[in-house]
Write a protein that holds these residues in place. Structure first.
Motif, PDB file in Angstrom:
ATOM      1  N   GLN A 185       0.851  -1.192   0.000  1.00  0.00           N
ATOM      2  CA  GLN A 185       0.000   0.000   0.000  1.00  0.00           C
ATOM      3  C   GLN A 185       0.881   1.234   0.000  1.00  0.00           C
ATOM      4  O   GLN A 185       1.870   1.300   0.736  1.00  0.00           O
ATOM      5  CB  GLN A 185      -0.926  -0.001   1.218  1.00  0.00           C
ATOM      6  CG  GLN A 185      -1.947   1.118   1.197  1.00  0.00           C
ATOM      7  CD  GLN A 185      -3.117   0.854   2.132  1.00  0.00           C
ATOM      8  OE1 GLN A 185      -3.692  -0.229   2.116  1.00  0.00           O
ATOM      9  NE2 GLN A 185      -3.470   1.825   2.944  1.00  0.00           N
ATOM     10  N   CYS A 187       1.347   4.112   1.270  1.00  0.00           N
ATOM     11  CA  CYS A 187       1.256   5.114   2.327  1.00  0.00           C
ATOM     12  C   CYS A 187       2.052   4.640   3.521  1.00  0.00           C
ATOM     13  O   CYS A 187       2.458   3.485   3.615  1.00  0.00           O
ATOM     14  CB  CYS A 187      -0.200   5.390   2.717  1.00  0.00           C
ATOM     15  SG  CYS A 187      -1.029   4.043   3.565  1.00  0.00           S
ATOM     16  N   TYR A 343      -4.212  -1.804  -8.101  1.00  0.00           N
ATOM     17  CA  TYR A 343      -4.935  -0.612  -7.687  1.00  0.00           C
ATOM     18  C   TYR A 343      -3.965   0.331  -6.997  1.00  0.00           C
ATOM     19  O   TYR A 343      -3.460   0.045  -5.913  1.00  0.00           O
ATOM     20  CB  TYR A 343      -6.075  -0.981  -6.748  1.00  0.00           C
ATOM     21  CG  TYR A 343      -7.086  -1.916  -7.387  1.00  0.00           C
ATOM     22  CD1 TYR A 343      -7.856  -1.487  -8.454  1.00  0.00           C
ATOM     23  CD2 TYR A 343      -7.248  -3.222  -6.927  1.00  0.00           C
ATOM     24  CE1 TYR A 343      -8.770  -2.329  -9.065  1.00  0.00           C
ATOM     25  CE2 TYR A 343      -8.163  -4.070  -7.523  1.00  0.00           C
ATOM     26  CZ  TYR A 343      -8.923  -3.625  -8.589  1.00  0.00           C
ATOM     27  OH  TYR A 343      -9.825  -4.464  -9.191  1.00  0.00           O
ATOM     28  N   ARG A 345      -2.288   4.689  -6.738  1.00  0.00           N
ATOM     29  CA  ARG A 345      -2.542   6.118  -6.879  1.00  0.00           C
ATOM     30  C   ARG A 345      -2.493   6.546  -8.345  1.00  0.00           C
ATOM     31  O   ARG A 345      -3.246   7.419  -8.788  1.00  0.00           O
ATOM     32  CB  ARG A 345      -1.512   6.905  -6.061  1.00  0.00           C
ATOM     33  CG  ARG A 345      -1.813   8.396  -5.937  1.00  0.00           C
ATOM     34  CD  ARG A 345      -0.767   9.127  -5.123  1.00  0.00           C
ATOM     35  NE  ARG A 345      -0.751   8.693  -3.726  1.00  0.00           N
ATOM     36  CZ  ARG A 345       0.233   7.976  -3.185  1.00  0.00           C
ATOM     37  NH1 ARG A 345       1.272   7.601  -3.912  1.00  0.00           N
ATOM     38  NH2 ARG A 345       0.181   7.632  -1.916  1.00  0.00           N
ATOM     39  N   ASP A 348      -5.889   5.901  -9.967  1.00  0.00           N
ATOM     40  CA  ASP A 348      -7.038   6.242  -9.119  1.00  0.00           C
ATOM     41  C   ASP A 348      -7.654   5.009  -8.476  1.00  0.00           C
ATOM     42  O   ASP A 348      -8.868   4.924  -8.307  1.00  0.00           O
ATOM     43  CB  ASP A 348      -8.098   6.993  -9.925  1.00  0.00           C
ATOM     44  CG  ASP A 348      -7.937   8.507  -9.818  1.00  0.00           C
ATOM     45  OD1 ASP A 348      -7.137   8.955  -8.971  1.00  0.00           O
ATOM     46  OD2 ASP A 348      -8.582   9.231 -10.583  1.00  0.00           O
ATOM     47  N   PHE A 349      -6.811   4.047  -8.124  1.00  0.00           N
ATOM     48  CA  PHE A 349      -7.231   2.851  -7.407  1.00  0.00           C
ATOM     49  C   PHE A 349      -8.370   2.109  -8.111  1.00  0.00           C
ATOM     50  O   PHE A 349      -9.297   1.612  -7.484  1.00  0.00           O
ATOM     51  CB  PHE A 349      -7.613   3.206  -5.967  1.00  0.00           C
ATOM     52  CG  PHE A 349      -6.466   3.822  -5.214  1.00  0.00           C
ATOM     53  CD1 PHE A 349      -5.526   3.021  -4.597  1.00  0.00           C
ATOM     54  CD2 PHE A 349      -6.304   5.196  -5.175  1.00  0.00           C
ATOM     55  CE1 PHE A 349      -4.438   3.590  -3.932  1.00  0.00           C
ATOM     56  CE2 PHE A 349      -5.228   5.768  -4.517  1.00  0.00           C
ATOM     57  CZ  PHE A 349      -4.289   4.958  -3.899  1.00  0.00           C
ATOM     58  N   LEU A 365     -15.963   2.345  -5.619  1.00  0.00           N
ATOM     59  CA  LEU A 365     -14.613   1.824  -5.826  1.00  0.00           C
ATOM     60  C   LEU A 365     -14.616   0.293  -5.768  1.00  0.00           C
ATOM     61  O   LEU A 365     -15.454  -0.308  -5.094  1.00  0.00           O
ATOM     62  CB  LEU A 365     -13.662   2.397  -4.775  1.00  0.00           C
ATOM     63  CG  LEU A 365     -13.347   3.880  -4.932  1.00  0.00           C
ATOM     64  CD1 LEU A 365     -12.796   4.465  -3.635  1.00  0.00           C
ATOM     65  CD2 LEU A 365     -12.351   4.095  -6.073  1.00  0.00           C
ATOM     66  N   GLN A 371     -10.951   0.428  -1.757  1.00  0.00           N
ATOM     67  CA  GLN A 371     -11.666   1.471  -1.034  1.00  0.00           C
ATOM     68  C   GLN A 371     -10.825   2.008   0.116  1.00  0.00           C
ATOM     69  O   GLN A 371     -10.685   3.229   0.282  1.00  0.00           O
ATOM     70  CB  GLN A 371     -12.992   0.903  -0.508  1.00  0.00           C
ATOM     71  CG  GLN A 371     -14.020   0.622  -1.585  1.00  0.00           C
ATOM     72  CD  GLN A 371     -15.115  -0.324  -1.137  1.00  0.00           C
ATOM     73  OE1 GLN A 371     -15.223  -0.650   0.047  1.00  0.00           O
ATOM     74  NE2 GLN A 371     -15.929  -0.780  -2.081  1.00  0.00           N
ATOM     75  N   ALA A 374      -7.606   3.796  -1.296  1.00  0.00           N
ATOM     76  CA  ALA A 374      -7.880   5.084  -1.936  1.00  0.00           C
ATOM     77  C   ALA A 374      -8.043   6.190  -0.906  1.00  0.00           C
ATOM     78  O   ALA A 374      -7.578   7.317  -1.114  1.00  0.00           O
ATOM     79  CB  ALA A 374      -9.140   4.971  -2.796  1.00  0.00           C
ATOM     80  N   CYS A 375      -8.676   5.879   0.211  1.00  0.00           N
ATOM     81  CA  CYS A 375      -8.892   6.898   1.241  1.00  0.00           C
ATOM     82  C   CYS A 375      -7.667   7.111   2.115  1.00  0.00           C
ATOM     83  O   CYS A 375      -7.400   8.222   2.563  1.00  0.00           O
ATOM     84  CB  CYS A 375     -10.092   6.507   2.099  1.00  0.00           C
ATOM     85  SG  CYS A 375     -11.669   6.599   1.227  1.00  0.00           S
ATOM     86  N   SER A 377      -4.366   6.437   1.289  1.00  0.00           N
ATOM     87  CA  SER A 377      -3.126   6.839   0.620  1.00  0.00           C
ATOM     88  C   SER A 377      -3.360   7.635  -0.655  1.00  0.00           C
ATOM     89  O   SER A 377      -2.415   7.911  -1.394  1.00  0.00           O
ATOM     90  CB  SER A 377      -2.281   5.600   0.300  1.00  0.00           C
ATOM     91  OG  SER A 377      -3.006   4.657  -0.451  1.00  0.00           O
ATOM     92  N   GLY A 378      -4.586   8.024  -0.922  1.00  0.00           N
ATOM     93  CA  GLY A 378      -4.899   8.678  -2.182  1.00  0.00           C
ATOM     94  C   GLY A 378      -4.259  10.028  -2.392  1.00  0.00           C
ATOM     95  O   GLY A 378      -3.859  10.366  -3.498  1.00  0.00           O
TER      96      GLY A 378
END
Length: 463
Positions: A185, A187, A343, A345, A348-349, A365, A371, A374-375, A377-378
């Motif tokens: 992921q 982030c 998926y 960044r 846009d995942f 998403l 989902q 995206a929230c 580490s978007g």
């Protein structure tokens, strides 16, 4: 008497700039930076770290790139089955050992033929005369590796004698009783961890909709404004979300748990009675290896559950999410390449399916993983927590940050190994979901059920 802090969604905001609710920039730096020499990184190095799936490191296979706590390494398995976690470059002239030949219990550099064993010791130099003793003085950085519970574990700390491995229930049950997976992921580790102890987002981000709004049969969706209570432990913390059940005499409680340095546990699935959670292992400051475990303490996992985890809504709308499954381009020469998600960044995942967002799924998403990612580490890999406006729904987030900061700071100042590294038994914990009479306290009624006992049945009614 146990002191429990309380809060409720929708009540007066808890986003005060005093009292340590919103982190300062200095605190945010401390808790998110994990590289060599950092306060948080050195705290994590006191622990054994799960870093790879055992089944994905083949006997005499090609070395694979790994990065842990900001340090580049390679993982490989020799002729006898021993696993090496070693520096990525040859000590001669730093040629990449990811290209090395894995042969006869060692890695042989293809540049000049220097060969290393799993301890990093140079054992042969093709270009040196046979009588040379030079190889005895050459040794790569290498970390010990232990294979347990389907995972490879390493100790990267400075203590001459490593601590015992943690007794986590999932790494002690049989292979039939567990399922493990890893996904990268984009982030910081804390952003990812915070998502799993945040019970208020589930019925929104992962919810279904119709013309009337959010719909679900779950207890979470019936009460969108849960009351939170948080409890600090020497191993970490518990965050309990209390919801209305529609019955005059009962509440529904859902208790998630945070075990230092980076584990989270969520309550068992109603259909299967299987527990799950994550080790949020820092690759570096900006990326996390999300190590997911699902297990049943007494029974084999059903094939249906295994398929759901691997190919169902937890992964993505097309089923499966890893780039190596043929759904996306090969990620190339990057750490954890086999666990990179399609998926990301950059795409846009997976993007929002707008018709589905309008008629079926609140976010639109593709699946639970995208989902959350995206929230979390978007926008950026490390959020500026000084700009947040936290509410009482974030009581668990506030305490988790404080627990991590305090533990890392205490270790930095005292030099003492934390209890989560010293005592393997403190890791034997479970999460919990149960319905209680309104007058019952969750931390008293649930205490026995939140202590893991290997081979013990789930002794309470799942709701």
């Amino acid at each position: 008497m146990t002191e429990v802090r309380q809060g409720r969604c929708g009540s007066r905001s808890a986003s005060k700039r005093s009292g340590g609710v919103v982190l300062t920039s200095e605190e945010n730096e401390l808790v998110t930076r994990v590289g060599p020499g950092s306060v948080m990184g050195e705290f994590m190095r006191e622990h054994w770290i799960p870093f790879f799936l055992s089944e994905d490191v083949e006997l005499e296979g090609q070395p694979q790139r790994v990065r842990l706590l900001g340090e580049d390494l390679i993982v490989w398995r020799d002729t006898n089955g021993a696993v090496g976690l070693t520096a990525p470059g040859c000590a001669h002239r730093n040629a990449p050992l990811v290209f090395a030949r894995n042969e006869e219990c060692g890695l042989r550099c293809v540049y000049h033929g220097w060969k290393y064993d799993v301890t990093g010791q140079c054992v042969d130099m093709t270009t040196e005369p046979p009588e040379s003793r030079f190889k005895r003085h050459i040794k790569l950085t290498a970390y010990p590796v232990v294979d347990r519970g389907g995972a490879l574990w390493t100790y990267m700390g400075n203590r001459q004698t490593p601590p015992p491995l943690p007794d986590l229930e999932w790494n002690l049950v049989s292979a039939e009783q567990r399922h493990l997976s890893i996904r990268v992921q984009q982030c910081n580790w804390l952003q990812a961890l915070e998502g799993e102890i945040d019970s208020s987002h589930g019925s929104v981000l992962h919810g279904r909709v119709d013309k009337k709004g959010l719909l679900s049969n779950s207890a979470q969706a019936k009460d969108m404004t849960p009351k939170f209570e948080v409890l600090r432990h020497d191993f970490g913390m518990s965050v309990a979300a209390r919801r209305q059940t529609g019955e005059a005499d009962s509440f529904y409680w859902r208790i998630n748990r945070y075990l230092m340095p980076f584990y989270t546990f969520v309550p068992p699935l109603r259909e299967e009675g299987a527990f799950s959670g994550h080790a949020w292992v820092p690759i570096d400051d900006n990326n996390t290896a999300c190590f997911m475990f699902t297990y049943h303490p007494t029974e084999p996992l059903s094939e249906r559950l295994r398929q759901t985890i691997t190919h169902g809504t937890r992964s993505g709308r097309e089923g499966g999410h890893l780039s190596t499954q043929g759904h996306a381009e090969d990620p190339g020469p990057v750490p954890y390449a086999r666990y990179v998600s399609k998926y990301a960044r950059e795409n846009d995942f997976g993007g929002v399916d707008y018709p589905a967002q309008v008629s079926t799924y609140f976010s639109g998403l593709p699946g639970l993983w995208p989902q959350d990612a995206a929230c979390q580490s978007g926008l950026q890999p490390i959020v500026d927590r000084t700009r947040e406006h936290l509410s009482s729904c974030d009581a668990g987030i506030v305490l988790a940050r404080r627990v991590a900061i305090d533990a890392a700071t205490s270790h930095h100042e005292s030099g003492e190994a934390p209890i989560t590294a010293q005592d393997p038994k403190v890791s034997m914990i479970r999460a919990l979901a149960m319905k209680l009479k309104r007058e019952e306290a969750w931390y008293e009624a649930g205490k026995e059920h939140m202590e893991a006992v290997l081979g013990a049945e789930i002794a309470y009614e799942l709701v």
